[in-house]
Design an enzyme around this catalytic site. Structure first.
Site, short mmCIF file in Angstrom:
data_model
loop_
_atom_site.label_atom_id
_atom_site.label_comp_id
_atom_site.label_asym_id
_atom_site.label_seq_id
_atom_site.Cartn_x
_atom_site.Cartn_y
_atom_site.Cartn_z
N HIS A 120 -6.94 3.24 3.44
CA HIS A 120 -7.23 1.87 3.88
C HIS A 120 -7.18 1.88 5.41
O HIS A 120 -6.42 2.65 6.00
CB HIS A 120 -6.13 0.98 3.31
CG HIS A 120 -6.33 -0.49 3.49
ND1 HIS A 120 -6.10 -1.13 4.68
CD2 HIS A 120 -6.71 -1.46 2.62
CE1 HIS A 120 -6.33 -2.43 4.54
NE2 HIS A 120 -6.70 -2.65 3.29
N ASP A 197 1.63 5.05 2.02
CA ASP A 197 1.14 3.67 2.02
C ASP A 197 1.23 3.19 0.58
O ASP A 197 0.43 3.58 -0.27
CB ASP A 197 -0.30 3.65 2.54
CG ASP A 197 -0.97 2.30 2.33
OD1 ASP A 197 -0.37 1.41 1.68
OD2 ASP A 197 -2.11 2.14 2.79
N GLN A 200 -0.60 -0.43 -2.92
CA GLN A 200 -0.97 -0.48 -4.34
C GLN A 200 0.10 0.21 -5.19
O GLN A 200 0.32 -0.18 -6.34
CB GLN A 200 -2.34 0.19 -4.57
CG GLN A 200 -3.50 -0.43 -3.81
CD GLN A 200 -3.74 -1.89 -4.15
OE1 GLN A 200 -3.49 -2.34 -5.28
NE2 GLN A 200 -4.24 -2.66 -3.19
N LYS A 223 1.21 -7.98 -3.09
CA LYS A 223 0.50 -7.16 -4.08
C LYS A 223 1.30 -7.07 -5.38
O LYS A 223 0.81 -6.56 -6.37
CB LYS A 223 0.27 -5.74 -3.55
CG LYS A 223 -0.35 -5.65 -2.18
CD LYS A 223 -1.85 -5.76 -2.23
CE LYS A 223 -2.44 -5.44 -0.86
NZ LYS A 223 -3.85 -5.76 -0.76
N CYS A 361 -11.96 -2.35 3.12
CA CYS A 361 -11.21 -1.81 4.26
C CYS A 361 -11.10 -0.30 4.19
O CYS A 361 -10.04 0.28 4.52
CB CYS A 361 -9.82 -2.43 4.36
SG CYS A 361 -9.86 -4.19 4.64
N1 PMP Z 1 -3.13 -0.14 2.14
C1 PMP Z 1 -3.69 -0.33 0.95
C2 PMP Z 1 -3.90 0.84 0.03
C3 PMP Z 1 -4.05 -1.63 0.56
O1 PMP Z 1 -4.60 -1.82 -0.64
C4 PMP Z 1 -3.81 -2.71 1.43
C5 PMP Z 1 -4.21 -4.12 1.07
N2 PMP Z 1 -5.51 -4.22 0.59
C6 PMP Z 1 -3.21 -2.44 2.66
C7 PMP Z 1 -2.87 -1.14 2.98
C8 PMP Z 1 -2.89 -3.53 3.62
O2 PMP Z 1 -1.97 -4.42 3.10
P1 PMP Z 1 -1.64 -5.79 3.83
O3 PMP Z 1 -2.96 -6.44 4.15
O4 PMP Z 1 -0.85 -6.57 2.85
O5 PMP Z 1 -0.87 -5.47 5.07
#
Ligand code: PMP
Length: 403
Positions: A120, A197, A200, A223, A361
């Protein structure tokens, strides 16, 4: 698992969208919140609200105790050794930025940081920018077409210059559950610390930071059925103790004079300013709800939904599912023929179905597959097999309309 009761616990699900019952399949973006979480936040503001720490009055002590209990509960949930290793942040993005910031003095010109090709942007851009600033090099562990990582290749990439490996526990695009315990072992053999990270991962896998052996684990509350604006950076005490502070101001200090400041102990060193107390309590309530429902039951249910949906989608002509890892969590990305994901998503919305479309993203991953984006359906504990039927029928209908 009592699915009917669970759906009652999430009142938002019981509504019509465009004249159709809502089918919410955008859980990888954010999950809905159960009444237990909404009620906990509401109770806090109705009965307990006060600024935490240092207050002598009753409410401040109540709020402080609740906040610190939440930290303790979260530490137990991910099996941290101590609650001092739980730093409250706004979410995964802030957790990773915090770490990239405090590791900066440790990254010299010529050093290397490894990420993977499925990251991401939140676990890519902070490292890329850090490397740019410090004249270090960002290296990318490639993904194969199935959506898995080559661990033999990782071993070769772990040169003495590597200072950190930052990698997704579970991909938000491919659903791949990376073999993170093995990855940590390989990296540690070469003396390289690991950040996972867990945006998920926290929602779709059991997280035991000591069993994984991981140095840092970042996740977002929203999440996993908790409110937005609260998240965690877990860091091993031995690391966090050594690293410098992140933001400066109230809460994070020990002694301040105009000449010099000394800093507070962990975890406060990393929590400058008034924290999101209600968010922390909401996160505690969400994790409690998950535990009470049964983590194994939730994962089994999600797996059933994923397999059922995959099988049904695969029967649609021109269907291309992106991500075929053997270990896969409840995230299903796909494309149909040359149809643009946005067009499909718009038609699905008209039928009451919430999916996400676009690059999720993860633009470099889209470039790797040579696609503009995907349609992504992602499941949570409250989704049903009937909803999968409705969704698959709607995809068929939408494809028919667009072709
Ligand atoms: N890493 C991953 C794998 C994600 O799925 C997400 C959220 N889509 C993020 C980072 C970022 O999370 P947040 O927007 O809650 O900071």
């Amino acid at each position: 698992m009592d699915l009917q009761q669970i759906r009652k616990d999430f009142p938002i699900l019981n509504q019509q969208v465009n004249g159709k019952p809502l089918v919410y399949l955008d859980n990888a973006a954010t999950t809905q919140k159960p009444l237990a979480v909404i009620q906990r936040i509401s109770d806090y503001y109705l009965k307990e609200n006060s600024n935490v720490h240092r207050g002598v009055h009753h409410l401040s002590q109540v709020a402080t105790e609740a906040y610190e209990n939440a930290r303790g509960y979260i530490a137990k949930y991910i099996h941290a050794e101590e609650s001092n290793e739980i730093i409250f942040t706004r979410g995964t993005t802030e957790s990773i930025n915090l770490l990239a910031n405090v590791l900066s003095p440790w990254i010299q010109a010529g050093d290397e940081i490894i990420i993977s090709g499925m990251e991401h942007h939140s676990n890519l851009v902070p490292w890329q920018q850090l490397c740019e600033r410090n004249k270090a090099r960002l290296k990318v562990l490639p993904v194969d077409l199935d959506g898995t990582l080559d661990l033999n290749f990782l071993e070769k990439m772990l040169t003495p210059q590597v200072k950190l490996l930052a990698i997704a526990h579970i991909s938000n695009v491919l659903g791949t559950v990376n073999p993170v315990k093995e990855i940590v072992r390989i990296a540690h053999n070469k003396g390289v610390p690991v950040l996972l990270d867990g945006a998920q991962g926290i929602a779709h896998a059991k997280v035991d930071v000591q069993d994984l052996g991981v140095d840092f684990y970042a996740f977002s509350g929203h999440k996993i059925y908790a409110p937005m604006g609260i998240g965690v950076l877990y860091g091993r005490f031995t690391w966090l103790r050594r690293l410098p502070p992140y933001q400066f101001g109230g809460e994070m200090i020990d002694q301040v004079s105009f000449e010099k400041t000394t800093f507070n102990e962990l975890p406060y060193k990393y929590e400058a300013g008034t924290p999101n107390v209600a968010g922390a309590l909401g996160l505690e309530a969400a994790l409690h709800y998950v535990q009470k429902t049964g983590v194994d039951d939730i994962f089994n249910h999600e797996d059933k939904l994923l397999k059922y949906a995959t099988e049904k989608l695969e029967n649609i002509d021109g269907m291309r599912i992106i991500g075929h890892a053997k270990e896969k969590a409840a995230v299903l990305s796909f494309l149909v023929n040359g149809l643009h994901p946005f067009d499909l998503g718009t038609l699905l919305d008209q039928m009451g179905i919430a999916v996400r479309t676009g690059h999720h993203c993860a633009q470099p991953l889209m470039d790797f597959y040579g696609i503009p984006g995907t349609v992504r359906a992602s499941f949570a504990m409250y989704n049903t097999l009937e909803e999968v039927d409705i969704f698959v029928d709607a995809v068929k209908k939408a494809v028919g309309m667009l072709q």
